[in-house]
Write a protein that holds these residues in place. Structure first.
Motif, mmCIF file in Angstrom:
data_model
loop_
_atom_site.group_PDB
_atom_site.id
_atom_site.type_symbol
_atom_site.label_atom_id
_atom_site.label_comp_id
_atom_site.label_asym_id
_atom_site.label_seq_id
_atom_site.Cartn_x
_atom_site.Cartn_y
_atom_site.Cartn_z
ATOM 1 N N VAL A 7 53.547 22.281 41.218
ATOM 2 C CA VAL A 7 53.799 22.827 40.069
ATOM 3 C C VAL A 7 55.175 23.311 40.149
ATOM 4 O O VAL A 7 56.154 23.307 39.059
ATOM 5 N N SER A 8 55.630 23.871 41.078
ATOM 6 C CA SER A 8 56.972 24.405 41.179
ATOM 7 C C SER A 8 58.242 23.119 40.831
ATOM 8 O O SER A 8 59.125 23.366 40.228
ATOM 9 N N VAL A 9 57.671 22.090 41.847
ATOM 10 C CA VAL A 9 58.512 21.169 41.848
ATOM 11 C C VAL A 9 58.833 20.330 40.274
ATOM 12 O O VAL A 9 59.817 20.221 39.706
ATOM 13 N N ASP B 1 47.461 20.672 51.009
ATOM 14 C CA ASP B 1 47.245 20.876 49.587
ATOM 15 C C ASP B 1 48.663 21.446 48.835
ATOM 16 O O ASP B 1 49.246 22.278 49.228
ATOM 17 N N TYR B 2 49.190 20.200 48.223
ATOM 18 C CA TYR B 2 50.375 20.616 47.624
ATOM 19 C C TYR B 2 50.576 20.814 46.382
ATOM 20 O O TYR B 2 51.338 20.843 45.527
ATOM 21 N N ARG B 3 49.424 21.366 45.747
ATOM 22 C CA ARG B 3 49.321 21.838 44.385
ATOM 23 C C ARG B 3 50.382 22.742 43.813
ATOM 24 O O ARG B 3 50.800 22.686 42.737
ATOM 25 N N ALA C 193 60.700 16.662 49.476
ATOM 26 C CA ALA C 193 59.654 15.581 49.727
ATOM 27 C C ALA C 193 58.811 15.262 48.693
ATOM 28 O O ALA C 193 58.479 14.164 48.103
ATOM 29 N N ARG C 194 58.143 16.356 48.027
ATOM 30 C CA ARG C 194 57.446 16.333 46.850
ATOM 31 C C ARG C 194 58.143 15.917 45.626
ATOM 32 O O ARG C 194 57.602 14.905 44.779
ATOM 33 N N ALA C 195 59.332 16.373 45.441
ATOM 34 C CA ALA C 195 60.378 16.104 44.266
ATOM 35 C C ALA C 195 60.574 14.541 44.276
ATOM 36 O O ALA C 195 60.580 13.862 43.489
#
Lengths: 428, 428
Positions: free
Chosen positions: B27-29, B21-23, B212-214
C-alpha cells in the motif's frame, strides 16, 4: 492508417496507457492455482472438463495418438517442419555456452560453470488455431542447452484429442511427454507438480490472458519466459521498397489480433501514400480482414520522418518486436539500430520468414521491452554458477583487503572467517 | 544447530512456507510510486524529508562531496577497493559477448547483434551499514557490457550526506551520477524519471522490503535484477575440513540477518559435533551475536548424509546461494554439483572471499532459484537482436515451406507476405 510526424506519434503514445484490468482474470487464476496445488490430477481433469468440454481418461498423450497424428498430416507439412527444424537448430547452435575457468597467480582458479536447467515446461495454446512453430521455437533451444526433461502441455479439443500438427512438431523436436491440459491449470501443474505432471523449473511458451497471468503469479517459485504483449512490426522504408511488399508485411502482423501494432516509418511521402492504398486493397482479399481492420484502426500508424537518421531514432525509441529495414543499404545501417527483437534486412526478408523457418527464434520481446530484453534462446535454458578456489597462500595475501572491506561494511563475522585462516598461517 | 537426516530436512522444508505478508508494504509502495510519477523531484525531496529526516537542497551528489569522501577514507580502504575492482574486472571480462553472424548458402546472412542496455540504475542501500562492495559488483559488469549511462541512487544520512565508502567505490567504478534518494521513491524515480533523474531501462542492486516490492511493481515497465531472498550458505564437509573454519563460515552468513540460512551437510558425525561446539564458542565472540543466535535457531541446520553422493544430491535440491565444498577432492566433485549460485572449493575459499574480492559477483540467486537463475553478470546488461537477411532467390526457395506452416496455423496474411514476393519471382 493514421499518418503522423515523429513528434505527433510520441505525444500520442505517451497518452496511451495500458488500461487492461486483470482483476477478474486474477481471481479465477488464483482459484485454479490453489485447486491444482490441493487436488492435483483430479483438479486438472475436472477443470479440463469445465473449460475444454471433455472428460479425459488420462492426461498423457499416448504413443498411439502420436502415430495417428503422424498419419493424419501431409507430406508437405512434414517437409516444412523438417526445414524449419533444421534452420532453427543451425541458428541456435551458435548460442550454446561453454563453462570456462581462468588460472591466476598463486594457484588461484576462478570459473563459470554452465549447467542446463533440469526440467522445463512448454505451454502450447490450443483452440481453433494450432502452433506447431511454437513447439519448435521453444523446444529446440532447450534441447540444445541440454535440458534433460522437456514437458509440453496443450489443451485438448472437445473430442479429447490434441492438434496433430502440434504432436508432429513435438515428435520431430524430440519431446515425448505431452499432456492434455491447458489454461491456468496447466501452468499450476507445471509450477507445482501433480501425480502425473512433474514440477518443472522454468515455464516457457505463449498463451492467452489466463495463461499469462498464471505465469505471472507462479513467477518466483519457478522461472518464466517473458509475458508477451501484442505483436508489433515496425518497417523503416525509403523509396526503394515495393509498397505492396510493405503493405503485405504490415498486414501479416495486423492479422494476429486487434491489439497488434503495424507501424511504417518512411522518409518518402510517395511511399506513405502508396502503402495506404496497397493496405486498403490487400485487406479486402484477406481471410482475417475483420481483425486486420480493427488492428489498423487502433494501432496502424505511418510516421513520416525527415531523414533516415530520424527514422532509426524513432525505431529505437519504439524498440519494436520486429523491425524491417526496407531501405537502400540495410546492412550499412545495422549499426544505427540499438533496440529491436529481430531485425529483417532488405526487401526479401519479411517478418513471416522469421516466424517460421529462417532460424532465429520467433519468441521476441514486445511492447518496447526490446530496450532491455532478448529473443528466447539457448541462454534461457541454462544457468551459471561461479567457481572459486584459492589456496591458503593466496587467501593469506588478499586477507587484509577483505578484512578491511568487511569491517567497512560492519560485518565482523565475515572478517572472522578470513582471520581464523590467517591466524593459522601466521602460527605456522 | 538442529541435527537432521536428509529426509527429515526435506520434510521440514516442505512444511515451511513463506508467510510474509507484504500488503501493508505494498500500500505504501504504490502510493509512493504514484506520488513520484505525479510530482517528480518535489515528491522525492518531500519523501526524503519524511523517511530520511533531511530536507535536501539538491538530489545530486556534488563534485565537492566526492572530494570530501575521498579525503575522509583511509589509504587501507582505497587499496582494498582497488584490489577488489581489479579482481572483479578480470573475472567479469570473460563474460563479454560478441555479436556474431553466419553466412549460409544462397547468400543468406543470419546473426545475433549484442547491444548494451542504454541506461541502468543501481540502488545502493544506506542506513547504518554501508555497501561499497555492492557498488563495485553492480557497476563493473554494467561498464564492461558497455552501458553508457549508469546512475546510482542511495539514501542520505540525516545530515544530508552519502556514505563516503559508497562514494569512493562509485568514483573508482567510474560513476559520477549519484543521487541522494532511497526507498521505493528511488525505484519509482529510476523507473519513470523525474526532472533530475532520467528514466532507466534496468534497475539492479539490493534493498529492503520497500525497495524489493517497489522493484516488483515497476517490473515490466523496466527490467530488474532478481528480488533477493535471505542469504544462504551450504557447506558440504567431510572429515578433512577444520571444524573451526566451517563454524566461522556458517556464522559469516548467520550475521546477515535473522532469516539467513546456514546449513552444514556432512558425512562425518564427529564433524557435526565439532562444528556444533565451535559455533557455540565463536558466536559468543562476535559483535552481531544477537542476530546470529536467532538465525541459527531459525534456520541453522546440520544434515547428516550417509555418503558424499547423498550430500551432493541434497545440496543440488537446496540449490543454495553459496556452496562450499570442504572435502578431500573438491575439483573432482565439481561435476556432481548442478545447482548453486557460487561454488567455493577447498578449505581456504570461504564465502566472504567471494563477497568482496575474489572476482565473481556477490549478487547470487537465493531461496533455491539457483536451479534456474545465474549470478549477476555482464550478460545482464546487454540484450540481443536477431538479424535476418534473405536474398530473393533464397526466399523463393523456402517460400513453399513457410506458406505451408502459415496455412497450418491459419494465418493467411502471413502466407500472403511470402506469396506476393514469390509471384514477383514467378513473373520474372
Amino acid at each position: 492508417m493514421k499518418l503522423l510526424t515523429t513528434e505527433q506519434f510520441f505525444t500520442e503514445k505517451q497518452n496511451q496507457t495500458d488500461q487492461t484490468d486483470y482483476r477478474n482474470v486474477d481471481v479465477s487464476v488464483l482459484e485454479i492455482i490453489a485447486d491444482v496445488q490441493k487436488s492435483g490430477d483430479d483438479a486438472l481433469l475436472r477443470l479440463t472438463e469445465k473449460f475444454d468440454g471433455v472428460l479425459l481418461d488420462q492426461l498423457t498423450v499416448s504413443e498411439e495418438e502420436f502415430w495417428e497424428a503422424e498419419k493424419s498430416v501431409s507430406q508437405e507439412f512434414k517437409r516444412a517442419i523438417r526445414t524449419a527444424k533444421e534452420n532453427i537448430t543451425a541458428f541456435h547452435a551458435n548460442q550454446t555456452e561453454q563453462s570456462w575457468f581462468m588460472n591466476q597467480t598463486d594457484g588461484i582458479t576462478l570459473g563459470q560453470k554452465v549447467t542446463a536447467i533440469e526440467r522445463v515446461g512448454v505451454y502450447i495454446p490450443g483452440g481453433k488455431a494450432s502452433y506447431p512453430s511454437s513447439v519448435l521455437m521453444n523446444v529446440i533451444p532447450a534441447k540444445l542447452a541440454g535440458v534433460e526433461e522437456i514437458i509440453i502441455t496443450t489443451p485438448p479439443n472437445s473430442d479429447g484429442k490434441v492438434n496433430p500438427y502440434v504432436l508432429l512438431a513435438a515428435k520431430e523436436a524430440g519431446v515425448k511427454a505431452v499432456y492434455k491440459v491447458g489454461g491456468a491449470q496447466a501452468i499450476a501443474a507445471l509450477a507445482y507438480g501433480t501425480e502425473t505432471i512433474q514440477k518443472v523449473f522454468k515455464i516457457v511458451g505463449p498463451g492467452n490472458a489466463y495463461v499469462a497471468r498464471a505465469k505471472k503469479w507462479v513467477f518466483g517459485d519457478v522461472a518464466i519466459d517473458m509475458i508477451a504483449g501484442p505483436s508489433e512490426i515496425c518497417i523503416v522504408a525509403d523509396d526503394t521498397a515495393p509498397p505492396r511488399f510493405v503493405a503485405a508485411d504490415l498486414l501479416s502482423q495486423a492479422e494476429h489480433d486487434e491489439d497488434a501494432r503495424p507501424i511504417l516509418i518512411t522518409t518518402s511521402e510517395k511511399m506513405a501514400e502508396a502503402v495506404q492504398e496497397a493496405v486498403a486493397q490487400q485487406t479486402e482479399q484477406l481471410e482475417r480482414k475483420a481483425i486486420i481492420k480493427e488492428s489498423l484502426a487502433n494501432n496502424g500508424r505511418i510516421i513520416f520522418a525527415e531523414t533516415l537518421s530520424e527514422a532509426f531514432d524513432t525505431a529505437n525509441k519504439i524498440a519494436p518486436e520486429h523491425l524491417q529495414l526496407m531501405i537502400r543499404e540495410p546492412f550499412e545501417n545495422l549499426a544505427n539500430i540499438t533496440n529491436a527483437g529481430a531485425i529483417f534486412l532488405g526487401h526479401y526478408s519479411p517478418e513471416p520468414l522469421g516466424d517460421y523457418a529462417a532460424g532465429p527464434n520467433h519468441t521476441l520481446p514486445t511492447s518496447g521491452t526490446a530496450a532491455f530484453s532478448s529473443p528466447l534462446g539457448v541462454y534461457d535454458f541454462v544457468k551459471k554458477s561461479s567457481v572459486i578456489h584459492y589456496p591458503n597462500q593466496a587467501l593469506d595475501r588478499i586477507s587484509r583487503d577483505i578484512i578491511t572491506l568487511a569491517n567497512a561494511e560492519g560485518l565482523s563475522a565475515h572478517s572472522q572467517s578470513i582471520q581464523i585462516r590467517k591466524d593459522e598461517q601466521d602460527d605456522a
